[in-house]
Scaffold this active site. Structure first.
Site, PDB file in Angstrom:
ATOM      1  N   GLU A 115      -7.307 -93.733-119.761  1.00 57.59           N
ATOM      2  CA  GLU A 115      -8.655 -94.203-119.430  1.00 57.59           C
ATOM      3  C   GLU A 115      -9.253 -95.082-120.509  1.00 57.59           C
ATOM      4  O   GLU A 115     -10.052 -95.981-120.224  1.00 57.59           O
ATOM      5  CB  GLU A 115      -9.566 -93.003-119.145  1.00 57.59           C
ATOM      6  N   GLN A 166     -10.195 -92.800-112.000  1.00 58.26           N
ATOM      7  CA  GLN A 166      -9.862 -92.143-110.738  1.00 58.26           C
ATOM      8  C   GLN A 166     -10.892 -91.105-110.294  1.00 58.26           C
ATOM      9  O   GLN A 166     -11.208 -91.014-109.110  1.00 58.26           O
ATOM     10  CB  GLN A 166      -8.478 -91.504-110.856  1.00 58.26           C
ATOM     11  N   ALA A 207     -14.725 -89.149-111.843  1.00 55.99           N
ATOM     12  CA  ALA A 207     -15.732 -89.131-112.906  1.00 55.99           C
ATOM     13  C   ALA A 207     -15.397 -88.100-113.970  1.00 55.99           C
ATOM     14  O   ALA A 207     -15.696 -88.297-115.157  1.00 55.99           O
ATOM     15  CB  ALA A 207     -17.114 -88.843-112.307  1.00 55.99           C
ATOM     16  N   ASP A 208     -14.773 -86.990-113.583  1.00 59.46           N
ATOM     17  CA  ASP A 208     -14.418 -85.942-114.536  1.00 59.46           C
ATOM     18  C   ASP A 208     -13.443 -86.427-115.598  1.00 59.46           C
ATOM     19  O   ASP A 208     -13.294 -85.794-116.645  1.00 59.46           O
ATOM     20  CB  ASP A 208     -13.787 -84.764-113.793  1.00 59.46           C
ATOM     21  N   ILE A 226     -13.501 -89.547-117.028  1.00 54.95           N
ATOM     22  CA  ILE A 226     -13.995 -90.744-117.721  1.00 54.95           C
ATOM     23  C   ILE A 226     -14.086 -90.543-119.229  1.00 54.95           C
ATOM     24  O   ILE A 226     -14.117 -91.500-120.000  1.00 54.95           O
ATOM     25  CB  ILE A 226     -15.373 -91.179-117.169  1.00 54.95           C
ATOM     26  N   PRO A 269     -12.153 -89.783-121.856  1.00 57.11           N
ATOM     27  CA  PRO A 269     -11.333 -90.521-122.832  1.00 57.11           C
ATOM     28  C   PRO A 269     -11.718 -91.994-122.960  1.00 57.11           C
ATOM     29  O   PRO A 269     -11.402 -92.627-123.971  1.00 57.11           O
ATOM     30  CB  PRO A 269      -9.907 -90.381-122.273  1.00 57.11           C
ATOM     31  N   HIS A 283     -12.698 -82.408-110.118  1.00 54.72           N
ATOM     32  CA  HIS A 283     -12.772 -83.540-109.194  1.00 54.72           C
ATOM     33  C   HIS A 283     -14.127 -83.611-108.495  1.00 54.72           C
ATOM     34  O   HIS A 283     -14.265 -84.309-107.498  1.00 54.72           O
ATOM     35  CB  HIS A 283     -11.658 -83.455-108.139  1.00 54.72           C
TER      36      HIS A 283
END
Length: 699
Positions: A420, A442, A444-445, A447, A449, A489
């Site tokens: 990411e 892919q 929001a959880d 994001i 990194p 997710h």
């Protein structure tokens, strides 16, 4: 005296491995750089007001690199690279303006540290803004090379000279995970980049042996396809010839190389962490490797007159003294200008195009997004779309990229590794070169990194470069709970994003808004995070059928920062003082609409659509009109954007309120549970909203 006015060489010809003219210039610049470092140390009261670092000990390798870059090239430098800046043509005076945070600092107007260049000047290599976070420049730099590779393949780069990228790193920074991500993409895509690693065996107070199991040269062997070279960074001849080979290799092969240069550290880590505090055992050994003394000895051994070198040395001392006094007396920044360039101006200022064409059919949100990206790629050959699983085989885990790779090719629509940080940070480099990236995280959880790059590289670039390098970056992020998605997710992250200044955050709630806002986000010259609720993608979640709308035409755009009143209270109920307004976004729109059925004519609903910039005018007008305000979010409520907005409304609209500003969000838990019944207990829904609305209206 300008640096261009060189000391004349003697008439006799000296036989040297590098042209004598270049050796003279290198010696002159080395003397200037060293005298600058000494001057800063001698004037600590002035020069250490702001933390700085110098290139003392690193001059040879930096000059060898900088003297061979061309105006077509790009560079990502780090804070010790002042000699490289001198080599490409910057004047000591200009660097001193940054040292003292002066108004005419050409990089930032006094906003950022010494040795942090932002340079877009004709006749010079392009140097986009880089942060102080060591190693982080590797990703934007690799993004630059990625853009060069793509644009060249499409014949979108003008001129005969093939650009390359030079990424300068300290050896200690190579242990950063983000450097590994950059190396991985460089070899995977065969990108035209030189990673120049300057190794002086120190971090701040930690030695190389303490910090790493191998040096950068050894580490790079693990990246198949990465050429490697090791050179003596204290020897100008070896450095110049080595960098010449490296540059020729990258230009010809269009492939990455790592150059590992050993250098002595003769100065301090920074003016704030001085060598005498932590170094004793090796300082004398480093002094014996002084590149200035080595180059001087080389010139004398090859027949240069001592008087010629003395004249160069004397000239350097005079030049630095003159430039120092000039910089010292130059004006400070205008404090009234402290807040300019948070964002670059956007061309999208009005809603245009047709929102509901007569012949058009209804479309779900995910397809509206797909069609918008399709239209962008068709119209703009400089645009790319990349992320995890968006390539031709799957077309996105939500099918949000279906058929795009087949239409536009694997160079434009492609899968990245699971990294990411690269997905986010590469867009800074892409934008600097002229590519226009659309990328996807892919879920929001995942994001987090990428937050490092988003905060340090993307968000600050426009402000700290004083408008020279705004970053056009559209980052798509599927978000929110959608019935059994589970703890990794289903998360909502907008409040964390909204603490980051310098980025825009957009959150559409229906297909028409999705298309209009996605287009506007693409054309915005600033970083935009587009949050796309997974539960609204297909309108399959009960109560979300209205997220499916007539598809707008290709020219439809909605300016960012404009809320939409999707339901009005009746004039009668408003006049009676028994109405309320719900301020919300995303899934909250549909909970509010369903709940409002219990209170006919009493509820106005404002869909924010854009969370930053916020349409405060619409929010405050609605608060004053109704006197009762309900802020609704899917996020856990405590310390959220919703609570912040409620507090602002309470302060700014206090005299017009008939009740406390009401808030509702998810329970304050660290994750959304997997079981759908547990999820239902945690999240808001229409019934919970209705119950809270009744309390507010009865207050």
């Amino acid at each position: 005296m300008p640096l261009a006015e060189r000391t004349k060489t003697p008439s006799k010809k000296l036989k040297t491995e590098v042209p004598l003219e270049i050796l003279h210039r290198a010696y002159e610049l080395m003397c200037i750089a060293r005298r600058m470092a000494e001057t800063y140390d001698e004037n600590r009261e002035v020069c250490s007001k702001y933390v700085h670092s110098t290139s003392a000990g690193h001059e040879a390798i930096q000059l060898a690199a900088g003297l061979q870059l061309t105006p077509a090239d790009y560079a990502a430098l780090y804070y010790r690279d002042e000699s490289m800046l001198l080599a490409i043509g910057l004047q000591p005076y200009e660097l001193m303006l940054q040292l003292m945070a002066k108004r005419d600092d050409p990089f930032s107007g006094g906003r950022t540290y010494y040795g942090h260049p932002s340079l877009k000047r004709k006749g010079f290599p392009t140097i986009p803004h880089q942060s102080s976070a060591t190693g982080m420049q590797a990703i934007p730099a690799t993004g630059m090379a990625h853009a060069i590779s793509y644009l060249s393949s499409q014949r979108l780069i003008e001129g005969d000279h093939q650009p390359i990228v030079l990424c300068s790193l300290g050896d200690g920074s190579v242990t950063e995970g983000e450097v590994a991500e950059a190396f991985q993409m460089a070899v995977l895509k065969k990108l035209p980049i030189i990673y120049l690693v300057q190794d002086n065996d120190w971090g701040i107070s930690a030695t190389g042996k303490e910090m790493r199991a191998m040096d950068a040269y050894e580490y790079a062997a693990g990246f198949k396809g990465m050429e490697r070279m090791s050179i003596d960074g204290a020897d100008f001849i070896d450095s110049y010839l080595g960098m010449k080979k490296a540059i020729e290799f990258v230009r010809k092969k269009q492939s990455p190389i790592l150059v590992h240069a050993k250098c002595p550290l003769l100065g301090h880590h920074t003016s704030g962490v001085r060598r005498e505090w932590y170094r004793a055992e090796d300082i004398e050994a480093h002094r014996k490797l002084d590149p200035l003394l080595k180059l001087r000895a080389y010139l004398l051994e090859h027949g240069e007159e001592k008087s010629v070198l003395q004249k160069i040395e004397s000239s350097a001392v005079s030049r630095v003294a003159s430039d120092y006094e000039r910089a010292l007396s130059s004006p400070d920044p205008d404090t009234n200008d402290f807040d300019s360039h948070e964002f670059a101006p956007t061309p999208i200022t009005e809603e245009t195009g047709e929102r509901a064409p007569k012949a058009a059919e209804k479309v779900i949100m995910v397809d509206a997004a797909l069609h918008a990206v399709d239209e962008i790629l068709r119209k703009h050959p400089e645009a790319l779309f990349y992320g995890q699983d968006v390539g031709r085989r799957l077309g996105g885990v939500f099918r949000e990229a279906a058929t795009l790779a087949q239409k536009y090719g694997d160079e434009r629509v492609f899968n990245t590794p699971i990294q990411e940080a690269y997905i986010v940070g590469s867009t800074a480099g892409m934008s600097a070169v002229g590519a226009k990236p659309i990328v996807e995280i892919q879920f929001a959880d995942y994001i987090w990194p990428g937050i490092n790059q988003l905060v340090e590289e993307l968000s600050k670039s426009c402000y700290l470069s004083k408008g020279q390098f705004p970053i056009q970056s559209l980052i798509r992020v599927p978000i929110g709970a959608y019935g059994g998605g589970g703890p990794y997710h289903s998360g909502s992250v907008e409040s964390a994003l909204l603490t980051i200044r310098g980025i825009k955050v957009v959150y559409p709630s229906n297909a028409a808004d999705m298309k209009g806002l996605l287009k506007a986000s693409f054309y915005d010259p600033n970083p935009v995070v587009l949050l796309e609720h997974k539960g609204l993608y297909w309108s399959k979640v009960p109560g979300t059928a209205e997220a499916k709308t007539i598809e707008p035409d290709e020219n439809y755009v909605i300016p960012l920062g404009k809320a939409n009143i999707i339901q009005h209270a009746s004039d009668e109920k408003t006049a009676e003082g028994i109405s309320a307004v719900v301020i919300t976004y995303g899934m909250g729109v549909y909970w509010a609409k369903e709940a409002a059925k219990n209170f006919p004519g009493q509820i106005e609903i404002v869909d924010l659509r854009t969370l930053n910039p916020l349409d405060w005018e619409t929010v405050s007008e609605a608060a004053r009109k109704h006197g009762r305000v309900f802020v609704l979010t899917e996020e856990p409520l405590m310390n959220s954007f919703a609570e912040s907005l409620a507090g602002r409304i309470s302060k700014k609209c206090f005299q017009h309120l008939d009740a406390p500003v009401w808030t509702l969000g998810a329970a304050n838990l660290p994750a959304v549970p997997l079981n759908v019944d547990l999820e239902r207990m945690m999240l808001p829904n229409a019934e919970k909203v209705a119950a809270e609305l009744k309390l507010l209206l009865d207050y």
